[in-house]
Design an enzyme around this catalytic site. Structure first.
Site, mmCIF file in Angstrom:
data_model
loop_
_atom_site.group_PDB
_atom_site.id
_atom_site.type_symbol
_atom_site.label_atom_id
_atom_site.label_comp_id
_atom_site.label_asym_id
_atom_site.label_seq_id
_atom_site.Cartn_x
_atom_site.Cartn_y
_atom_site.Cartn_z
ATOM 1 N N ARG A 148 -32.388 97.736 -33.676
ATOM 2 C CA ARG A 148 -33.382 98.325 -32.774
ATOM 3 C C ARG A 148 -34.605 98.821 -33.523
ATOM 4 N NH1 ARG A 148 -29.296 99.919 -28.420
ATOM 5 N NH2 ARG A 148 -30.438 100.962 -26.779
ATOM 6 N N ARG A 202 -26.370 101.395 -11.994
ATOM 7 C CA ARG A 202 -25.300 100.973 -12.914
ATOM 8 C C ARG A 202 -24.128 101.967 -12.869
ATOM 9 N NH1 ARG A 202 -26.548 99.466 -19.071
ATOM 10 N NH2 ARG A 202 -27.446 101.556 -19.187
ATOM 11 N N ARG A 251 -23.511 106.636 -16.416
ATOM 12 C CA ARG A 251 -23.818 107.123 -17.768
ATOM 13 C C ARG A 251 -24.811 108.275 -17.684
ATOM 14 N NH1 ARG A 251 -25.208 101.935 -21.454
ATOM 15 N NH2 ARG A 251 -26.696 103.451 -22.257
HETATM 16 P P1 ADP Z 1 -27.935 96.434 -20.811
HETATM 17 O O1 ADP Z 1 -26.652 96.167 -21.568
HETATM 18 O O2 ADP Z 1 -29.050 95.524 -21.208
HETATM 19 O O3 ADP Z 1 -28.346 97.885 -20.849
HETATM 20 P P2 ADP Z 1 -26.276 95.924 -18.451
HETATM 21 O O4 ADP Z 1 -25.606 94.634 -18.789
HETATM 22 O O5 ADP Z 1 -25.444 97.166 -18.532
HETATM 23 O O6 ADP Z 1 -27.657 96.089 -19.274
HETATM 24 O O7 ADP Z 1 -26.862 95.733 -16.963
HETATM 25 C C1 ADP Z 1 -27.563 96.809 -16.304
HETATM 26 C C2 ADP Z 1 -27.192 96.804 -14.815
HETATM 27 O O8 ADP Z 1 -27.728 95.632 -14.194
HETATM 28 C C3 ADP Z 1 -25.683 96.790 -14.551
HETATM 29 O O9 ADP Z 1 -25.424 97.609 -13.419
HETATM 30 C C4 ADP Z 1 -25.373 95.312 -14.258
HETATM 31 O O10 ADP Z 1 -24.268 95.169 -13.360
HETATM 32 C C5 ADP Z 1 -26.674 94.833 -13.616
HETATM 33 N N1 ADP Z 1 -27.017 93.442 -13.957
HETATM 34 C C6 ADP Z 1 -26.898 92.830 -15.176
HETATM 35 N N2 ADP Z 1 -27.356 91.559 -15.127
HETATM 36 C C7 ADP Z 1 -27.792 91.367 -13.859
HETATM 37 C C8 ADP Z 1 -28.396 90.243 -13.164
HETATM 38 N N3 ADP Z 1 -28.657 89.082 -13.810
HETATM 39 N N4 ADP Z 1 -28.721 90.407 -11.860
HETATM 40 C C9 ADP Z 1 -28.479 91.592 -11.232
HETATM 41 N N5 ADP Z 1 -27.915 92.674 -11.811
HETATM 42 C C10 ADP Z 1 -27.579 92.567 -13.110
HETATM 43 P P1 AMP Z 2 -27.117 101.276 -25.220
HETATM 44 O O1 AMP Z 2 -25.691 101.327 -24.761
HETATM 45 O O2 AMP Z 2 -27.431 100.062 -26.028
HETATM 46 O O3 AMP Z 2 -28.079 101.478 -24.067
HETATM 47 O O4 AMP Z 2 -27.313 102.513 -26.224
HETATM 48 C C1 AMP Z 2 -27.116 103.843 -25.781
HETATM 49 C C2 AMP Z 2 -27.676 104.816 -26.817
HETATM 50 O O5 AMP Z 2 -26.956 104.684 -28.046
HETATM 51 C C3 AMP Z 2 -29.141 104.608 -27.184
HETATM 52 O O6 AMP Z 2 -30.040 105.216 -26.262
HETATM 53 C C4 AMP Z 2 -29.196 105.280 -28.575
HETATM 54 O O7 AMP Z 2 -29.187 106.695 -28.468
HETATM 55 C C5 AMP Z 2 -27.835 104.860 -29.169
HETATM 56 N N1 AMP Z 2 -27.930 103.564 -29.867
HETATM 57 C C6 AMP Z 2 -27.317 102.397 -29.542
HETATM 58 N N2 AMP Z 2 -27.627 101.420 -30.407
HETATM 59 C C7 AMP Z 2 -28.480 101.969 -31.306
HETATM 60 C C8 AMP Z 2 -29.185 101.461 -32.437
HETATM 61 N N3 AMP Z 2 -29.089 100.173 -32.821
HETATM 62 N N4 AMP Z 2 -29.985 102.321 -33.126
HETATM 63 C C9 AMP Z 2 -30.098 103.609 -32.774
HETATM 64 N N5 AMP Z 2 -29.479 104.149 -31.703
HETATM 65 C C10 AMP Z 2 -28.670 103.340 -30.971
#
Ligand code: ADP
Ligand code: AMP
Length: 220
Positions: free
Chosen positions: A88, A127, A160
């Site tokens: 990141r 989510r 979350r």
């Molecule tokens: P990230 O890991 O990038 O933070 P997530 O995979 O957790 O994102 O997805 C964020 C939200 O969007 C979840 O609630 C998931 O179910 C939904 N989501 C993910 N991909 C799609 C899609 N292609 N279309 C609609 N909703 C989606």
């Molecule tokens: P995510 O599940 O990827 O949305 O990450 C949740 C949180 O974890 C982020 O907002 C950061 O606080 C921490 N985090 C996850 N991955 C990283 C990374 N590669 N570098 C720094 N912080 C991270």
């Protein structure tokens, strides 16, 4: 296949990585999930990461680099992995390059999830996740079979703490400031695939899979 999934929070990286894990047997290495587990377990890493995560800030590079290097050295990552949410920062990308070079391994593709902010906000506020197995749901786009319960293990789903609107907006700023510069870093190396992450989950999956396969099939 050694893949990186990169993109703003809520773009669907975890959902796609779970699909690759299920269908292609590639381990899903999510730094966010590893850190949340460390917080739940009350480990030293968890204590150090908690405040940063709660506020939507990045956890310091040296903590995250270390957990990724330990995870990638585990046997299930020997044939490939998907890094979700790492690197990141430019510092993390450099640390990953050093680790991969030492391990005599490379990257096949860096997939960037393109999505408009208004779509992201709907995804993140709707989510819901399973606190035990990490399964990802959405109230409208991917609801569980029984409302509020995980399809896999029946555990009550949670929102979350960093998916509240104010923290989400801050996480987006952090993304633009620290992570977006990595796009150029990887584009220059010819590893880059940009996907339209607004399409339905199976379509996004097919697009990534085709590209990744073409990369791993290349000669040399
Ligand atoms: P990230 O890991 O990038 O933070 P997530 O995979 O957790 O994102 O997805 C964020 C939200 O969007 C979840 O609630 C998931 O179910 C939904 N989501 C993910 N991909 C799609 C899609 N292609 N279309 C609609 N909703 C989606
Ligand atoms: P995510 O599940 O990827 O949305 O990450 C949740 C949180 O974890 C982020 O907002 C950061 O606080 C921490 N985090 C996850 N991955 C990283 C990374 N590669 N570098 C720094 N912080 C991270």
């Amino acid at each position: 296949m050694n893949l990186i999934f990169m993109g703003p929070p809520g773009a669907g990286k975890g959902t796609q990585a779970e699909m690759f894990q299920r269908q292609d047997g590639l381990p899903h290495v999510s730094t966010g999930e590893i850190l949340r587990q460390a917080v739940r377990d009350g480990t030293d890493v968890g204590w150090r990461a908690f405040q940063f995560m709660q506020e939507g800030d990045l956890v310091p590079d040296e903590i995250v680099d270390r957990i990724v290097h330990i995870r990638l050295a585990e046997p299930d990552c020997a044939e490939g992995f998907i890094l979700d949410g790492y690197p990141r920062t430019i510092g993390q990308a450099d640390a990953l390059d050093t680790w991969l070079a030492r391990a005599d391994r490379g990257l096949d593709a860096v997939v960037f999830f393109e999505i408009r902010e208004e779509v992201l906000l709907r995804r993140l506020t709707g989510r819901r996740v399973c606190p035990t197995c990490g399964a990802i749901y959405h109230l409208d786009y991917h609801p569980p079979k029984e409302p509020g319960r995980c399809d896999v293990d029946g555990v009550t789903l949670i929102q979350r703490k960093d998916d509240t609107l104010s923290t989400v907006l801050h996480r987006l700023e952090v993304f633009h400031r620290w992570t977006e510069p990595l796009v150029e870093h990887y584009r220059r190396r010819g590893l880059f695939l940009s996907v339209n992450a607004e399409r339905p989950v199976p379509e996004v999956y097919r697009g990534i899979r085709e590209f990744a396969k073409s990369r791993t099939a290349r000669p040399g």
